[in-house]
Design a protein around this motif. Structure first.
Motif, PDB file in Angstrom:
ATOM      1  N   UNK A  46      23.772  20.016  47.740  1.00  0.00           N
ATOM      2  CA  UNK A  46      23.889  19.959  49.186  1.00  0.00           C
ATOM      3  C   UNK A  46      23.240  21.076  49.954  1.00  0.00           C
ATOM      4  N   UNK A  47      22.634  22.012  49.274  1.00  0.00           N
ATOM      5  CA  UNK A  47      22.056  23.163  49.963  1.00  0.00           C
ATOM      6  C   UNK A  47      20.850  22.777  50.822  1.00  0.00           C
ATOM      7  N   UNK A  48      20.961  23.045  52.119  1.00  0.00           N
ATOM      8  CA  UNK A  48      19.846  22.874  53.038  1.00  0.00           C
ATOM      9  C   UNK A  48      19.431  21.441  53.304  1.00  0.00           C
ATOM     10  N   UNK A  49      20.294  20.477  53.019  1.00  0.00           N
ATOM     11  CA  UNK A  49      19.919  19.080  53.194  1.00  0.00           C
ATOM     12  C   UNK A  49      20.830  18.363  54.179  1.00  0.00           C
ATOM     13  N   UNK A  50      20.306  17.310  54.795  1.00  0.00           N
ATOM     14  CA  UNK A  50      21.157  16.380  55.507  1.00  0.00           C
ATOM     15  C   UNK A  50      21.781  15.529  54.423  1.00  0.00           C
ATOM     16  N   UNK A  51      23.082  15.609  54.274  1.00  0.00           N
ATOM     17  CA  UNK A  51      23.722  15.064  53.081  1.00  0.00           C
ATOM     18  C   UNK A  51      24.947  14.226  53.398  1.00  0.00           C
ATOM     19  N   UNK A  52      25.098  13.106  52.672  1.00  0.00           N
ATOM     20  CA  UNK A  52      26.319  12.309  52.705  1.00  0.00           C
ATOM     21  C   UNK A  52      26.848  12.292  51.278  1.00  0.00           C
ATOM     22  N   UNK A  53      28.079  12.770  51.100  1.00  0.00           N
ATOM     23  CA  UNK A  53      28.673  12.835  49.772  1.00  0.00           C
ATOM     24  C   UNK A  53      30.068  12.233  49.813  1.00  0.00           C
ATOM     25  N   UNK A  54      30.382  11.365  48.849  1.00  0.00           N
ATOM     26  CA  UNK A  54      31.717  10.775  48.827  1.00  0.00           C
ATOM     27  C   UNK A  54      32.429  11.092  47.524  1.00  0.00           C
ATOM     28  N   UNK A 111      20.395  18.714  60.748  1.00  0.00           N
ATOM     29  CA  UNK A 111      20.884  18.176  59.487  1.00  0.00           C
ATOM     30  C   UNK A 111      22.275  18.720  59.235  1.00  0.00           C
ATOM     31  N   UNK A 112      23.221  17.833  58.954  1.00  0.00           N
ATOM     32  CA  UNK A 112      24.600  18.247  58.716  1.00  0.00           C
ATOM     33  C   UNK A 112      25.087  17.685  57.385  1.00  0.00           C
ATOM     34  N   UNK A 113      26.285  18.101  56.992  1.00  0.00           N
ATOM     35  CA  UNK A 113      26.925  17.582  55.790  1.00  0.00           C
ATOM     36  C   UNK A 113      28.044  16.634  56.198  1.00  0.00           C
ATOM     37  N   UNK A 147      34.772  20.738  47.900  1.00  0.00           N
ATOM     38  CA  UNK A 147      33.322  20.874  47.708  1.00  0.00           C
ATOM     39  C   UNK A 147      32.637  21.385  48.968  1.00  0.00           C
ATOM     40  N   UNK A 148      32.899  20.718  50.111  1.00  0.00           N
ATOM     41  CA  UNK A 148      32.327  21.135  51.384  1.00  0.00           C
ATOM     42  C   UNK A 148      33.408  21.214  52.462  1.00  0.00           C
ATOM     43  N   UNK A 149      34.302  22.217  52.370  1.00  0.00           N
ATOM     44  CA  UNK A 149      35.382  22.339  53.365  1.00  0.00           C
ATOM     45  C   UNK A 149      34.872  22.613  54.776  1.00  0.00           C
ATOM     46  N   UNK A 150      33.618  23.066  54.886  1.00  0.00           N
ATOM     47  CA  UNK A 150      33.035  23.347  56.200  1.00  0.00           C
ATOM     48  C   UNK A 150      32.115  22.232  56.682  1.00  0.00           C
ATOM     49  N   UNK A 151      32.182  21.078  56.049  1.00  0.00           N
ATOM     50  CA  UNK A 151      31.346  19.935  56.460  1.00  0.00           C
ATOM     51  C   UNK A 151      31.581  19.624  57.927  1.00  0.00           C
ATOM     52  N   UNK A 152      30.497  19.363  58.643  1.00  0.00           N
ATOM     53  CA  UNK A 152      30.606  19.101  60.079  1.00  0.00           C
ATOM     54  C   UNK A 152      31.309  17.784  60.387  1.00  0.00           C
ATOM     55  N   UNK A 153      31.190  16.819  59.474  1.00  0.00           N
ATOM     56  CA  UNK A 153      31.836  15.516  59.666  1.00  0.00           C
ATOM     57  C   UNK A 153      32.604  15.158  58.400  1.00  0.00           C
ATOM     58  N   UNK A 154      33.857  14.740  58.578  1.00  0.00           N
ATOM     59  CA  UNK A 154      34.691  14.337  57.445  1.00  0.00           C
ATOM     60  C   UNK A 154      35.392  13.016  57.763  1.00  0.00           C
ATOM     61  N   UNK A 155      35.333  12.100  56.814  1.00  0.00           N
ATOM     62  CA  UNK A 155      36.054  10.840  56.939  1.00  0.00           C
ATOM     63  C   UNK A 155      36.995  10.692  55.750  1.00  0.00           C
ATOM     64  N   UNK A 183      20.792   7.404  58.656  1.00  0.00           N
ATOM     65  CA  UNK A 183      20.476   8.745  59.160  1.00  0.00           C
ATOM     66  C   UNK A 183      19.277   9.368  58.457  1.00  0.00           C
ATOM     67  N   UNK A 184      18.766   8.673  57.430  1.00  0.00           N
ATOM     68  CA  UNK A 184      17.694   9.212  56.586  1.00  0.00           C
ATOM     69  C   UNK A 184      18.152  10.503  55.904  1.00  0.00           C
ATOM     70  N   UNK A 185      19.384  10.467  55.392  1.00  0.00           N
ATOM     71  CA  UNK A 185      19.999  11.594  54.698  1.00  0.00           C
ATOM     72  C   UNK A 185      20.010  11.326  53.188  1.00  0.00           C
ATOM     73  N   UNK A 186      20.282  12.373  52.420  1.00  0.00           N
ATOM     74  CA  UNK A 186      20.438  12.257  50.975  1.00  0.00           C
ATOM     75  C   UNK A 186      21.871  11.817  50.677  1.00  0.00           C
TER      76      UNK A 186
END
Length: 230
Positions: free
Chosen positions: A124-132, A3-5, A140-148, A27-30
């Motif tokens: 976002x704690x401990x979840x597979x998360x998509x946030x825009x 699970x990534x952010x 908010x999440x400077x360490x997010x594994x994926x950024x668009x 992805x079945x993410x939040x």
């Protein structure tokens, strides 16, 4: 599967929320719509008289923040999360042009950003998360594994927004919508606190001439490659 952010930032009316929802579903993410949170605060401020003719009573707004409660509730018909402001579904109300005219100025206020960023980080704690939003990959999440980072010409974005508002039944003029897009671009990019900017490690997508499915396919492919490496 790990699970990534996933952080999706960009200009207004680039389709961030639509793509984020579809990506989260695939992805079945939040999914969390941060723009809706700022719109909700804006609506609350307008209803409380903290905004009059575009002018914000900052003292009144800061006091109001203490009683603002925002959550998301699944809409069984649409499959999306509707915004609940102080116990009331405001999903339709926050999408009005009047809210759009004021939201960038409200979002530029440090007290508002501080309150909502804290809430967003907790979500976002401990979840597979998509946030825009505007500052997800930078603040908010400077360490997010994926950024668009999504962008498009102001005219293309105004046309999309204009059609959305007409479909809702709103009585609007294209010139007003274009001006709103341009004004929001300037305010979002020049605010002192957490201005809109592309994170150094974000993948930029100019969707001026790209369809929804093409964008989603590109984002999903890249994200799955990253997840496999975790």
């Amino acid at each position: 599967m790990s699970s990534i952010t996933i952080a999706i930032d960009g200009y207004s009316s680039t389709g961030k929320s639509t793509l984020a929802k579809k990506l989260a579903k695939a992805l079945n993410y939040v999914y969390v719509d941060t723009g809706a949170m700022y719109r909700s605060v804006t609506l609350a401020a307008m209803q409380a008289g903290a905004i009059n003719n575009g002018k914000i009573d900052r003292t009144k707004l800061k006091s109001l923040l203490k009683s603002v409660e925002i959550s998301f509730q699944l809409n069984e018909k649409t499959g999306n999360g509707d915004v609940i402001l102080n116990g009331k579904n405001v999903e339709e109300e926050i999408r009005s042009l009047e809210v759009s005219k004021n939201v960038s100025n409200v979002a530029a206020i440090s007290a508002v950003r501080k309150k909502l960023v804290e809430q967003q980080q907790q979500m976002g704690k401990g979840l597979g998360l998509v946030m825009d939003g505007r500052d997800i990959g930078t603040v908010v999440f400077p360490s997010a594994e994926v950024k668009f980072f999504l962008t498009a010409s102001p005219e293309k974005r105004a046309t999309r927004r204009y059609k959305e508002l007409l479909d809702r039944g709103d009585n609007v003029k294209y010139a007003d919508v274009l001006k709103n897009v341009q004004d929001r671009d300037y305010i979002d990019s020049h605010r002192e606190d957490s201005p809109l900017k592309k994170a150094n490690d974000a993948i930029e997508i100019d969707n001026s001439d790209m369809g929804l499915e093409e964008q989603l396919e590109r984002m999903l492919s890249y994200t799955k490659d990253v997840i496999e490496l975790q």
